[in-house]
Design an enzyme around this catalytic site. Sequence first.
Site, PDB file in Angstrom:
ATOM      1  N   ARG A 234     -51.036 -22.250 -34.343  1.00 46.29           N
ATOM      2  CA  ARG A 234     -51.034 -22.917 -33.038  1.00 46.29           C
ATOM      3  C   ARG A 234     -50.747 -24.403 -33.156  1.00 46.29           C
ATOM      4  O   ARG A 234     -50.109 -24.993 -32.274  1.00 46.29           O
ATOM      5  CB  ARG A 234     -52.372 -22.657 -32.332  1.00 46.29           C
ATOM      6  CG  ARG A 234     -52.482 -21.209 -31.819  1.00 46.29           C
ATOM      7  CD  ARG A 234     -53.933 -20.785 -31.588  1.00 46.29           C
ATOM      8  NE  ARG A 234     -54.029 -19.456 -30.975  1.00 46.29           N
ATOM      9  CZ  ARG A 234     -53.869 -18.308 -31.626  1.00 46.29           C
ATOM     10  NH1 ARG A 234     -53.592 -18.320 -32.921  1.00 46.29           N
ATOM     11  NH2 ARG A 234     -53.986 -17.153 -30.994  1.00 46.29           N
TER      12      ARG A 234
ATOM     13  N   LYS B  80     -55.957 -19.629 -40.291  1.00 43.32           N
ATOM     14  CA  LYS B  80     -54.618 -19.097 -40.028  1.00 43.32           C
ATOM     15  C   LYS B  80     -54.250 -19.227 -38.553  1.00 43.32           C
ATOM     16  O   LYS B  80     -53.144 -19.666 -38.204  1.00 43.32           O
ATOM     17  CB  LYS B  80     -54.577 -17.637 -40.478  1.00 43.32           C
ATOM     18  CG  LYS B  80     -53.222 -16.956 -40.457  1.00 43.32           C
ATOM     19  CD  LYS B  80     -53.295 -15.685 -41.316  1.00 43.32           C
ATOM     20  CE  LYS B  80     -52.049 -14.833 -41.189  1.00 43.32           C
ATOM     21  NZ  LYS B  80     -52.143 -13.888 -40.060  1.00 43.32           N
TER      22      LYS B  80
ATOM     23  N   ASP C 261     -60.566  -9.110 -38.005  1.00 42.41           N
ATOM     24  CA  ASP C 261     -59.882  -9.248 -39.292  1.00 42.41           C
ATOM     25  C   ASP C 261     -60.823  -9.096 -40.481  1.00 42.41           C
ATOM     26  O   ASP C 261     -60.372  -8.879 -41.607  1.00 42.41           O
ATOM     27  CB  ASP C 261     -59.171 -10.600 -39.375  1.00 42.41           C
ATOM     28  CG  ASP C 261     -57.962 -10.673 -38.460  1.00 42.41           C
ATOM     29  OD1 ASP C 261     -57.366  -9.617 -38.189  1.00 42.41           O
ATOM     30  OD2 ASP C 261     -57.622 -11.783 -38.006  1.00 42.41           O
TER      31      ASP C 261
END
Length: 435
Positions: A27, A22, A319
């Site tokens: 980016r 992700k 995360d």
Amino acid sequence: MKGITLTAPKRLRGVIEVPGDKSISHRSVLFNAIATGSAHITHFLPGADCLSTVACIRALGVTVEQPAERELIVHGVGLGGLREPADVLDCGNSGTTLRLLAGLLAGHPFFSVLTGDASLRSRPQRRIVVPLRAMGAQIDGRDDGDRAPLAIRGNRLRGGHYELSIASAQVKSALLLAALNAEQPLTLTGRIDSRDHTERMLAAMGLEITVTADQITIQPPSEATAPTALSLRVPGDPSSAAFWWVAAAIHPDAELVTPGVCLNPTRIGAIEVLQAMGADLTVMNERLEGSEPVGDVVVRSSSLRGTTIAGTLIPRLIDEIPVLAVAAACASGETVIRDAQELRAKETDRIATVAAGLSAMGAVVEPTADGMVIVGQPGQLQGTTLNSFHDHRLAMAWAIAAMVARGETTILEPAAAAVSYPEFWQTLAMVQEAA
């Protein structure tokens, strides 16, 4: 899909190609938009957050083709080529989109407004607004810039020195992007120990960026060092793979393989924690693809023990904490998670929601100001009804807990998983059917 009901399978087996990372997907679009030339991006993550980035970049005048679901061609417009958007830029639920765009647009000579859904509009933004203002950015927002919408009137920025007080790749990246339109070099010190995809990708695109153990310095680009387009295959997302690593480790009859996963040292905290807990986890076929190390990870059924997750580990697995908490509940002994107050500023207050959900399943969990203490016991989880609160990582963590829970587990709002893992539920069914 309002709710899904799961029961524990007898076995878990499969080779799982996890979605593209992700962070790198975001980016790859943002950085190539301001590069010279066209970039071909494959294994892109077509999740809701990354598609918000694509939509915003298109609204800034950049042509982005999507010949296939996981494939993009970004036609860069160069550093000064972005144009003033005709409307408010909607970042959806994506904090990465909003924060990185704020840094990028702060130095462009036009007006823009960044907003998002109700969840994103409630998340703190002062962490980027304060340092960007210190560079000369003109940014307004609700609560003195702490809440979106953020209104940005771009102008030429100052470089200089800024000390980061929190280890946040979003804050670090916002400042590095702002520095591309600064009059002097920018040096960052302090908590620079977050994921480093921005530094790697900008360097690969030809920008002059120097990274040491305690500081990062980026030079304003000249004609000779302007970014050039970077085609790449996005490696598998370790934050998505971690759900399968935990599933295999806690299930009594499991073997799952995740090939081609990003093994960037700033992202493999979950691997290190699972190994410290005694997981039967093997990393194979390590190699370099583009600017990122990748490899294949195999995990088999394991007897886990409690551990401590704290300090410099936290930004390397922030995360993954929801699903690591599930692993801790299934381990023998106590697991302590601390220094993770950043969890309170995610899509939900993940300290509160994870602790409440695991407690509802019968686990012994005590939330703290900056983490939680979990007293694990194999076989203690009991099926119940759990809410994802539209948080993708919660929805998937509850699904993994259901793989070992007694009885039925019902997860409300499971569609939230699509934010980072559109095929999650199909893959979950596959690894049970393959068993």
